[in-house]
Scaffold this active site. Structure first.
Site, short mmCIF file in Angstrom:
data_model
loop_
_atom_site.label_atom_id
_atom_site.label_comp_id
_atom_site.label_asym_id
_atom_site.label_seq_id
_atom_site.Cartn_x
_atom_site.Cartn_y
_atom_site.Cartn_z
N HIS A 65 0.73 -10.07 -5.20
CA HIS A 65 -0.20 -9.21 -6.10
C HIS A 65 -0.63 -10.17 -7.45
O HIS A 65 -0.82 -9.31 -8.53
CB HIS A 65 0.35 -7.87 -6.40
CG HIS A 65 0.47 -7.16 -5.01
ND1 HIS A 65 1.34 -6.11 -5.03
CD2 HIS A 65 -0.06 -7.35 -3.96
CE1 HIS A 65 0.97 -5.63 -3.71
NE2 HIS A 65 0.14 -6.26 -3.06
N GLN A 118 5.89 -8.78 -4.19
CA GLN A 118 4.63 -8.10 -4.55
C GLN A 118 4.72 -7.96 -6.09
O GLN A 118 3.97 -7.44 -6.73
CB GLN A 118 4.73 -6.63 -4.05
CG GLN A 118 4.67 -6.57 -2.38
CD GLN A 118 5.21 -5.45 -1.99
OE1 GLN A 118 4.30 -4.29 -1.74
NE2 GLN A 118 6.24 -4.92 -1.80
N THR A 143 14.01 -3.34 -11.15
CA THR A 143 14.30 -2.38 -12.01
C THR A 143 15.57 -2.50 -13.00
O THR A 143 15.69 -2.00 -13.94
CB THR A 143 14.34 -0.97 -11.18
OG1 THR A 143 15.40 -1.21 -10.14
CG2 THR A 143 13.17 -0.47 -10.48
N CYS A 178 -15.84 -17.17 -17.43
CA CYS A 178 -15.66 -18.60 -17.18
C CYS A 178 -14.45 -19.01 -16.44
O CYS A 178 -14.20 -20.10 -16.35
CB CYS A 178 -15.57 -19.13 -18.66
SG CYS A 178 -14.13 -18.52 -19.50
N PHE A 235 7.25 1.78 -9.21
CA PHE A 235 6.07 2.59 -8.96
C PHE A 235 6.38 3.85 -8.62
O PHE A 235 5.58 4.57 -9.13
CB PHE A 235 4.84 1.76 -8.26
CG PHE A 235 4.44 0.58 -8.76
CD1 PHE A 235 5.07 -0.52 -8.50
CD2 PHE A 235 3.48 0.46 -9.85
CE1 PHE A 235 4.73 -1.82 -9.16
CE2 PHE A 235 3.09 -0.80 -10.46
CZ PHE A 235 3.79 -1.95 -10.21
N ASN A 284 17.44 -1.20 0.01
CA ASN A 284 16.74 -0.52 -0.61
C ASN A 284 17.28 0.84 -0.96
O ASN A 284 18.39 1.12 -0.36
CB ASN A 284 15.26 -0.24 0.08
CG ASN A 284 14.16 0.39 -0.81
OD1 ASN A 284 13.94 -0.63 -1.60
ND2 ASN A 284 13.46 1.27 -0.68
N1 APR Z 1 17.76 -1.66 -5.99
C1 APR Z 1 17.21 -1.42 -4.60
N2 APR Z 1 16.19 -0.70 -4.37
C2 APR Z 1 15.61 -0.01 -5.58
C3 APR Z 1 16.11 -0.43 -6.92
C4 APR Z 1 17.45 -1.07 -6.74
N3 APR Z 1 17.94 -1.37 -8.13
N4 APR Z 1 15.41 0.35 -7.56
C5 APR Z 1 14.31 0.77 -6.96
N5 APR Z 1 14.37 0.55 -5.57
C6 APR Z 1 13.62 1.00 -4.49
C7 APR Z 1 13.02 2.38 -4.55
O1 APR Z 1 13.69 3.34 -4.10
C8 APR Z 1 11.69 2.14 -3.82
O2 APR Z 1 11.78 2.41 -2.61
O3 APR Z 1 12.72 0.08 -4.52
C9 APR Z 1 11.37 0.62 -4.07
C10 APR Z 1 10.20 0.51 -4.99
O4 APR Z 1 9.12 0.89 -4.46
P1 APR Z 1 7.76 0.90 -5.07
O5 APR Z 1 7.90 1.51 -6.38
O6 APR Z 1 6.73 1.78 -4.21
O7 APR Z 1 7.20 -0.49 -5.42
P2 APR Z 1 6.77 -1.61 -4.44
O8 APR Z 1 7.07 -1.21 -2.96
O9 APR Z 1 6.78 -3.03 -4.88
O10 APR Z 1 5.00 -1.12 -4.53
C11 APR Z 1 4.39 -1.94 -3.86
O11 APR Z 1 2.29 -0.85 -4.99
O12 APR Z 1 1.43 0.05 -6.92
C12 APR Z 1 1.31 -1.12 -5.94
O13 APR Z 1 0.72 -3.47 -6.69
C13 APR Z 1 1.99 -2.29 -7.05
O14 APR Z 1 3.33 -4.05 -5.98
C14 APR Z 1 3.01 -2.92 -6.08
C15 APR Z 1 2.77 -2.12 -4.94
#
Ligand code: APR
Length: 259
Positions: A120, A100, A26, A131, A33, A219
């Protein structure tokens, strides 16, 4: 403090596995997501299953539109978190990265290709479902900007699909097997930027815990595995990871001067 403790665990560990989710990217400008304002607060995940994608050209048009507008195919740049993880490799303290994410940023930051397991898939390519030829995503996005809203395979006119894993689609078996093996053979498993709610990816930290590895979680928000973590740091990966790795570097240096 937690950063010091995590640095000590990394120095003491023999095999460190880093597991990342969208939260590590991010700070590179790529939306995650499930955070407020994330992809699934703007698009319905139901609309992005493999069944839907195959069901009609209109469904494919919607998905290509989301991928281009949603920021998932932007060529982001690695942020300090990616570079800190790559530095662990330079310090000889990285067994592998299990991610992921489909953004290729761990490789761009310098983690060797053979040490990145993309559960993923990867958004850098589109693949023909007939193909099986692959095309650089940059090229396919160019066709879309030129008005081809549902690009098909230039080679055989088959259905072209981003080479990322859609909901309802099997994960690449060999990658999953390798990631599981590394998770079951590590002694420190570090989760960075994931809600740990999507399976089978989210089994990885549990595999590590089941073989006695220590778990660290960095996180912004709580995860279902927080109570298993030896180290739990709530904050931004791009700020925390460089501090952790700097302490690891200093500790390794003083260790080598003492011996
Ligand atoms: N630093 C630390 N944590 C962060 C930051 C940051 N800068 N920005 C966001 N986060 C945290 C958010 O609080 C959240 O808990 O990262 C987490 C991201 O979680 P998701 O958006 O659910 O992403 P992810 O866990 O990778 O999702 C898994 O879901 O939709 C599918 O295929 C897609 O690979 C993805 C999978």
């Amino acid at each position: 403090m937690e950063i010091e403790l995590l640095a000590d665990l990394i120095v003491q560990a023999k095999k460190v596995v880093v597991f990342t989710g969208a939260g590590v990217s991010t700070e590179s400008g790529i939306p995650d997501f499930r955070s407020p304002g994330g992809i699934w607060s703007r698009y319905d995940p139901e609309g992005f299953t493999i069944q839907k994608f195959l069901s009609s050209p209109e469904a494919r048009r919607m998905q290509w539109k989301m991928l281009t507008e949603g920021g998932l195919t932007t060529q982001g740049e690695p942020n300090p978190a990616h570079y800190a993880i790559a530095e662990l490799e330079n310090l000889g303290k990285l067994d592998c990265v299990i991610t992921q994410n489909v953004d290729n940023l761990h490789q761009k930051a310098g983690v060797p290709e053979n040490k990145v397991f993309e559960l993923h898939g990867n958004m850098q390519w589109a693949i023909c479902l007939s193909c099986h030829r692959r095309f650089p995503m940059k090229e396919v996005l160019q066709w879309i900007t030129e008005g081809i809203e549902v690009p098909d395979c230039p080679n055989c006119r088959g259905i072209l699909k981003p080479d990322a894993v859609f909901f309802g689609e099997a994960l690449p078996q060999e990658t999953l097997t390798e990631a599981t093996r590394h998770s079951e053979n590590c002694d420190l498993f570090i989760v960075i930027g994931s809600t740990l709610v999507v399976y089978p990816a989210a089994y990885m930290p549990t595999h590590a815990k089941d073989v006695g590895a220590k778990l660290a979680i960095i996180n912004l928000s709580p995860t279902p595995l927080d109570h298993y973590a030896t180290v739990l740091i709530q904050g931004k990966a791009g700020e925390i990871m460089p501090k952790v790795v700097e302490k690891v570097r200093i500790k390794l240096q003083s260790k080598s001067t003492k011996s």
